[in-house]
Design a protein around this motif. Structure first.
Motif, PDB file in Angstrom:
ATOM      1  N   HIS A  15      31.087  42.868  36.324  1.00 13.45           N
ATOM      2  CA  HIS A  15      30.506  44.211  36.296  1.00 13.45           C
ATOM      3  C   HIS A  15      31.179  45.183  35.339  1.00 13.45           C
ATOM      4  O   HIS A  15      30.683  46.303  35.168  1.00 13.45           O
ATOM      5  N   THR A  16      32.282  44.785  34.731  1.00  9.93           N
ATOM      6  CA  THR A  16      32.891  45.689  33.762  1.00  9.93           C
ATOM      7  C   THR A  16      32.020  45.765  32.517  1.00  9.93           C
ATOM      8  O   THR A  16      31.279  44.825  32.197  1.00  9.93           O
ATOM      9  N   ALA A  17      32.097  46.871  31.806  1.00 12.56           N
ATOM     10  CA  ALA A  17      31.253  47.075  30.624  1.00 12.56           C
ATOM     11  C   ALA A  17      31.665  46.130  29.497  1.00 12.56           C
ATOM     12  O   ALA A  17      32.835  45.738  29.385  1.00 12.56           O
ATOM     13  N   GLU A  18      30.700  45.761  28.680  1.00 11.58           N
ATOM     14  CA  GLU A  18      30.989  44.914  27.529  1.00 11.58           C
ATOM     15  C   GLU A  18      32.002  45.608  26.630  1.00 11.58           C
ATOM     16  O   GLU A  18      31.918  46.804  26.371  1.00 11.58           O
ATOM     17  N   GLY A  19      32.988  44.849  26.170  1.00  8.39           N
ATOM     18  CA  GLY A  19      34.019  45.408  25.308  1.00  8.39           C
ATOM     19  C   GLY A  19      35.176  46.039  26.061  1.00  8.39           C
ATOM     20  O   GLY A  19      36.128  46.518  25.437  1.00  8.39           O
ATOM     21  N   SER A  20      35.114  46.034  27.391  1.00 10.27           N
ATOM     22  CA  SER A  20      36.174  46.650  28.199  1.00 10.27           C
ATOM     23  C   SER A  20      37.062  45.588  28.835  1.00 10.27           C
ATOM     24  O   SER A  20      36.767  44.391  28.789  1.00 10.27           O
ATOM     25  N   ALA A  21      38.137  46.028  29.447  1.00 13.06           N
ATOM     26  CA  ALA A  21      39.086  45.120  30.085  1.00 13.06           C
ATOM     27  C   ALA A  21      39.166  45.407  31.585  1.00 13.06           C
ATOM     28  O   ALA A  21      39.153  46.565  32.015  1.00 13.06           O
ATOM     29  N   VAL A  22      39.242  44.347  32.360  1.00 13.91           N
ATOM     30  CA  VAL A  22      39.552  44.463  33.782  1.00 13.91           C
ATOM     31  C   VAL A  22      41.067  44.594  33.892  1.00 13.91           C
ATOM     32  O   VAL A  22      41.813  43.784  33.329  1.00 13.91           O
ATOM     33  N   GLU A  23      41.521  45.610  34.598  1.00  7.10           N
ATOM     34  CA  GLU A  23      42.961  45.873  34.715  1.00  7.10           C
ATOM     35  C   GLU A  23      43.462  45.428  36.084  1.00  7.10           C
ATOM     36  O   GLU A  23      42.944  45.856  37.115  1.00  7.10           O
ATOM     37  N   VAL A  24      44.474  44.569  36.071  1.00  9.16           N
ATOM     38  CA  VAL A  24      45.034  44.018  37.301  1.00  9.16           C
ATOM     39  C   VAL A  24      46.493  44.436  37.392  1.00  9.16           C
ATOM     40  O   VAL A  24      47.233  44.376  36.406  1.00  9.16           O
ATOM     41  N   SER A  25      46.905  44.848  38.573  1.00 12.33           N
ATOM     42  CA  SER A  25      48.303  45.250  38.743  1.00 12.33           C
ATOM     43  C   SER A  25      48.846  44.728  40.069  1.00 12.33           C
ATOM     44  O   SER A  25      48.105  44.520  41.035  1.00 12.33           O
ATOM     45  N   LEU A  26      50.158  44.518  40.103  1.00 14.79           N
ATOM     46  CA  LEU A  26      50.863  44.071  41.306  1.00 14.79           C
ATOM     47  C   LEU A  26      52.091  44.933  41.495  1.00 14.79           C
ATOM     48  O   LEU A  26      52.900  45.101  40.584  1.00 14.79           O
ATOM     49  N   SER A  27      52.237  45.478  42.693  1.00 15.72           N
ATOM     50  CA  SER A  27      53.404  46.298  43.016  1.00 15.72           C
ATOM     51  C   SER A  27      53.735  46.130  44.488  1.00 15.72           C
ATOM     52  O   SER A  27      53.026  45.439  45.226  1.00 15.72           O
ATOM     53  N   SER A  28      54.795  46.750  44.933  1.00 17.46           N
ATOM     54  CA  SER A  28      55.165  46.726  46.345  1.00 17.46           C
ATOM     55  C   SER A  28      55.367  48.150  46.823  1.00 17.46           C
ATOM     56  O   SER A  28      55.689  49.049  46.036  1.00 17.46           O
ATOM     57  N   GLU A  29      55.154  48.365  48.086  1.00 11.70           N
ATOM     58  CA  GLU A  29      55.302  49.692  48.668  1.00 11.70           C
ATOM     59  C   GLU A  29      55.761  49.571  50.107  1.00 11.70           C
ATOM     60  O   GLU A  29      55.715  48.499  50.709  1.00 11.70           O
ATOM     61  N   SER A  30      56.218  50.679  50.645  1.00 12.55           N
ATOM     62  CA  SER A  30      56.678  50.704  52.032  1.00 12.55           C
ATOM     63  C   SER A  30      55.770  51.608  52.845  1.00 12.55           C
ATOM     64  O   SER A  30      55.496  52.751  52.444  1.00 12.55           O
ATOM     65  N   ARG A  31      55.278  51.077  53.968  1.00 14.33           N
ATOM     66  CA  ARG A  31      54.412  51.849  54.858  1.00 14.33           C
ATOM     67  C   ARG A  31      54.940  51.742  56.285  1.00 14.33           C
ATOM     68  O   ARG A  31      54.965  50.657  56.852  1.00 14.33           O
ATOM     69  N   ASN A  32      55.375  52.876  56.821  1.00 12.63           N
ATOM     70  CA  ASN A  32      55.935  52.919  58.178  1.00 12.63           C
ATOM     71  C   ASN A  32      57.062  51.902  58.342  1.00 12.63           C
ATOM     72  O   ASN A  32      57.204  51.258  59.380  1.00 12.63           O
ATOM     73  N   GLY A  33      57.858  51.767  57.306  1.00 13.35           N
ATOM     74  CA  GLY A  33      58.990  50.867  57.356  1.00 13.35           C
ATOM     75  C   GLY A  33      58.669  49.428  57.033  1.00 13.35           C
ATOM     76  O   GLY A  33      59.583  48.592  56.970  1.00 13.35           O
ATOM     77  N   ASP A  34      57.405  49.109  56.819  1.00 10.29           N
ATOM     78  CA  ASP A  34      57.007  47.733  56.500  1.00 10.29           C
ATOM     79  C   ASP A  34      56.774  47.602  54.994  1.00 10.29           C
ATOM     80  O   ASP A  34      56.157  48.462  54.365  1.00 10.29           O
ATOM     81  N   ARG A  35      57.242  46.491  54.434  1.00  9.49           N
ATOM     82  CA  ARG A  35      57.032  46.225  53.026  1.00  9.49           C
ATOM     83  C   ARG A  35      55.659  45.603  52.812  1.00  9.49           C
ATOM     84  O   ARG A  35      55.259  44.671  53.516  1.00  9.49           O
TER      85      ARG A  35
END
Length: 228
Positions: free
Chosen positions: A123-143
């Motif tokens: 579904h991304t437009a022709e000529g465009s890039a799908v952007e993928v990212s990976l990170s970590s976060e803390s929520r209520n003390g849980d990783r």
């Protein structure tokens, strides 16, 4: 991974197509056989996805619970998707890659992320890039591990955005048919994520396109058949 079947063989459709052309059946026959080939590939994909969804819903996945290097898995998925996307004048880019590991069933996590990425490529437009990212976060003390996939398409109407994770749901049936979507990929992703005690949500980016976020806890109880 998505299960494959031999119900329809795209290679056989290609053989027929070239045979007809060799017999000088004309451009109309070639066009018709091209369409048969596309429909065969779409049917194979849909059957495979149905088998995957049934397996997840039944709780009889029987997959090993082990450590998963999300960074490596995400890069492998992005590389494969990018290779296919470039044939359609699109690309897949990993814009953030924070070393992150979780515990779970590697096959299920791979399937979840892959389905989200491939949906974005459709579904991304022709000529465009799908952007993928990976990170970590803390929520209520849980990783938590956070996987984000963003396309540059038309987005989804706000009133139906929560429906896109239902099996067979299509925002625009005609458009999805042209892009090959069967309306199962995101539902498979959602089910696999829930079985890992994670969450998945989608929202429209302020400057256009759809963002899908998957959050997975770094540690959680063993997956059981009762987790439905």
């Amino acid at each position: 991974m998505i299960f494959r079947t031999n119900f329809v063989r795209p290679s056989r459709a290609r053989e027929w197509r070239w045979a007809w052309r060799d017999r000088k059946a004309g451009p109309e026959a070639g066009s018709a056989l091209d369409r048969i080939e596309r429909e065969g590939e779409r049917l194979n994909e849909m059957i495979g996805q149905l088998l995957t969804l049934t397996r997840l819903e039944s709780g009889t996945h029987g997959l090993e619970h082990t450590g998963i290097d999300l960074s490596r898995l995400l890069q492998d998925i992005a590389d494969d998707a990018d290779f296919e996307a470039r044939g359609r004048n699109r690309s897949v880019q990993v814009v953030r890659d924070e070393p992150t590991s979780i515990k779970g069933a590697p096959e299920m996590i791979h399937s979840a992320i892959e389905n989200v990425v491939r949906n974005a490529v459709r579904h991304t437009a022709e000529g465009s890039a799908v952007e993928v990212s990976l990170s970590s976060e803390s929520r209520n003390g849980d990783r938590m591990a956070l996987v984000s996939v963003r396309d540059h398409g038309q987005g989804v109407p706000e009133e139906v955005i929560k429906e896109i994770f239902r099996p067979f749901y299509r925002v625009e049936p005609d458009r999805d048919r042209k892009t090959g979507g069967a309306g199962l990929g995101l539902s498979i992703a959602a089910r696999a994520v829930r079985l890992h005690h994670g969450t998945i949500k989608a929202f429209n980016a302020n400057d256009g396109g759809l963002v899908v976020e998957i959050r997975l806890p770094s540690g959680y109880p063993q997956i059981t058949q009762k987790e439905k």
